[in-house]
Motif scaffolding. Sequence first.
Motif: not given
Length: 813
Positions: A359-383
């Motif tokens: 069932n679709s769950w919110r893993a990343i909530n309203d994160t802001v990416l600025g110009p050229g910005q790169v972000k990494s996220f771990k989604l494993g281990g839950k839900d």
Amino acid sequence: MTKCALLLGLVLSFLVVPPMVATGQAAVPVPVTRTFTAPIEPIPEYDAQKICDPIPRPGVVATKQLLLKTYGDRVIYIPRYGCSGISEHHEGRALDWMISVRKPAEKATADSFIAWLQKTDSFGNKNAMVQRMGIMYIIWNNRMWRSYDTAKGWTNYKNCAARTSTAYDTECHRDHVHISFTWDGAMAATSFYTGRVLDPGAPCGSIGGSGVASPAATDQHFIAIKPSRLVDSAKGIGVATAQRCRLMWENSASPGQLMEVDVTGRAGVPSSGVSAVALSLRVGTNAPTSVYVWPTGTSKPSTVQAVAGAGGDGRATVVVPVGKDGRITLATTLGAQWVNADVVGYYTADGGTLFNAVNSWRAINDTVLGPGQVKSFKLGGKDGIPTSGVDSLTLSVTTTNATKSGALRIHAFGGIAPGADSAVYRIGTQRTATVITGASDNGSITISNMSTTATVHVNVDVNGWSGATGDLYSASFGHRILDTAAGKGASGVVTTGRTISFSARGVSGVPASASAVAMQLYATNPVSGSAFRAFAHGTREPDGWQFTSERAAPTAQLVIAPVGSDGKVSVVGISGSSNLRADVVGWWTSTTRSPSPTPTPTPTVNPAAYALSTALSPSFVVLPTQSTITGWVLPAKVSSGKRVVIQRWINHTWKSVGSATIATTGKFTYGTQPVVRGSYLYRVWKPSDGCVNSVCTTRGAVSPAFTLNAAVRYAVGIGVVDKTITKGSLAQLQGGVSPAVAGSLVTIQRYTGGKWKSLGTAVVRSSGRYSYATRPSTTGGFLYRAVKFNEQCAQTICLLQGAVSRTIVVTVG
């Protein structure tokens, strides 16, 4: 509206009324435009009116303003509501300039404008402005002239020459000039409006061939790949003509075009054994259109895979079976389209991963990416997403609050960024895209904002993951299970807060054992900003969603949803409203089989089978440190002296990278040292022994997969142009960083008050060099250093380890 206003402003900036005065009397003015060169658009073709969408198009509006500015205030009609009969007014791409043939001055004005349109330019281009403006035909003073059939010249219109009564002035176009535009002209895509000649390309055409497609395959595994370009019609890639071309809509005046595309053996797809492909599809269109994709050799389905607005683009993730000769077919409903498609994965009977819908769950909530910005996220281990063993993820990516338009690219953490966009965002809109992406073993992903000027808010919802365990996929050619307008499955508009439920298995070919379904969800009449979520009936409503409509127009999107224990799926309105249709394009059923390229659970000890256990130490290294794989193969008296094979997951397949001899105790040891930073997935395989005609005395074993995270440590240097400066002068600090990560930051620190304090940051250039200027306010000796902090981090693992430079002294006199 913004694009239309911009195009209109460009046109008005160079369209002026010249003060032309003849001897003794005012002459009929002539429009003045920018200067053109010899290249020109081809002769316009006939685009028959098909839909009722009377929105004034930007090219038509610009022509209206040209007439008003050149010839003065006069009534000019563009849309015609009600849509009775055949007329381009119903699509907003025709205008009626109200001017009378019965008044000599007005007739002279109209005749002069038409002559200007049809005039041969200085380069010998006949009907130059007609071609540059994308004019399809003109009706005036009892006659009709067609740019697509100039050999006919001006022909009698409805026998009007014999119908001289003023009662027929409107029907015979004696009280107005009618001008109809092609879709390219109506959307201001031609050189008159843009200053650039539009090369529309030829129709893409079909490849040809014979035979019919095989039935849709069942019980398939999935292999995710790095997005690889399958089609780019603007460059002639993957199309029958191998030349720049557009997919032309099927209309009543011509046989239309079906674009056939070779899939197997191209863009990372094997030449055989492939049953279906997952595509990231984009169409750029000059007219509102729906896109259909189906296996070549079958009939065109009623399932809509993507929708695009006039002058815009439509994007969708599409899963489609492969048809005869390894091909798929595309068609559209209106206008002409540039088509791009990237393969993001494919299905095969064996050798891939299994899928687990959630069932679709919110893993990343309203994160802001600025110009050229790169972000990494771990989604494993839950839900429902495990802590290891994840190969790929199916996501819904929603973008909001963008300051400009741009794109996102999403890929496995530690992997190489793809060369294709995963999702696009638009200023002032909310967009949701279904994205299939590779992931690191622990379910980590990296998101890159490709715009160097835009900031965007990003939400990511997880719909499922693929790995060693899970369910097998079966494809469908598209069968309708929901149509709320027709009362199929459920009835009535789905409004905000309203939930509908409908049967999703045991219907339309979906078996009673289906655990989840893949649906093309189609909103037929949404209000702008409508959003919906689908989930297993009988379960708690999740917080994620899979579908949005950024404008008040039909919208299509791939939606994956688990099926409830009663065989039903629920859909709830989050915002807005619409009637909904859902066509099943595939489903998943559980299996006890394991795919060959993914690890199996550790077997129990069996006299007729090897038992294999492994350990990795350490599981995180800073290069060039080595890690060691150790393990045991039992029974030792059978395995002693034999070898185990060490395999690594490379390009979505297991590849052997080494081997180790098993000792008399059953133990083996193998050292491994990656050469570049990243996350590496390993497993150990002990082949079967004593095999004759597929019968083995001792069956082989495969270990569970395990991950080695390999990082590198930055090396940071610092220096100063002048070690001694005068008070008030700048201290010019400079240095280098390795590895060079362009755009990353170096922090400059000064020792003061018994501790190091940060002064600011410097940007690392592609060469790895940086520079920083600071102005000490007092005299004395000042200590400086440069610091690189940990980067490319997911949770506690950082693939780029921080470092501190040496200390330098600057003396201020």
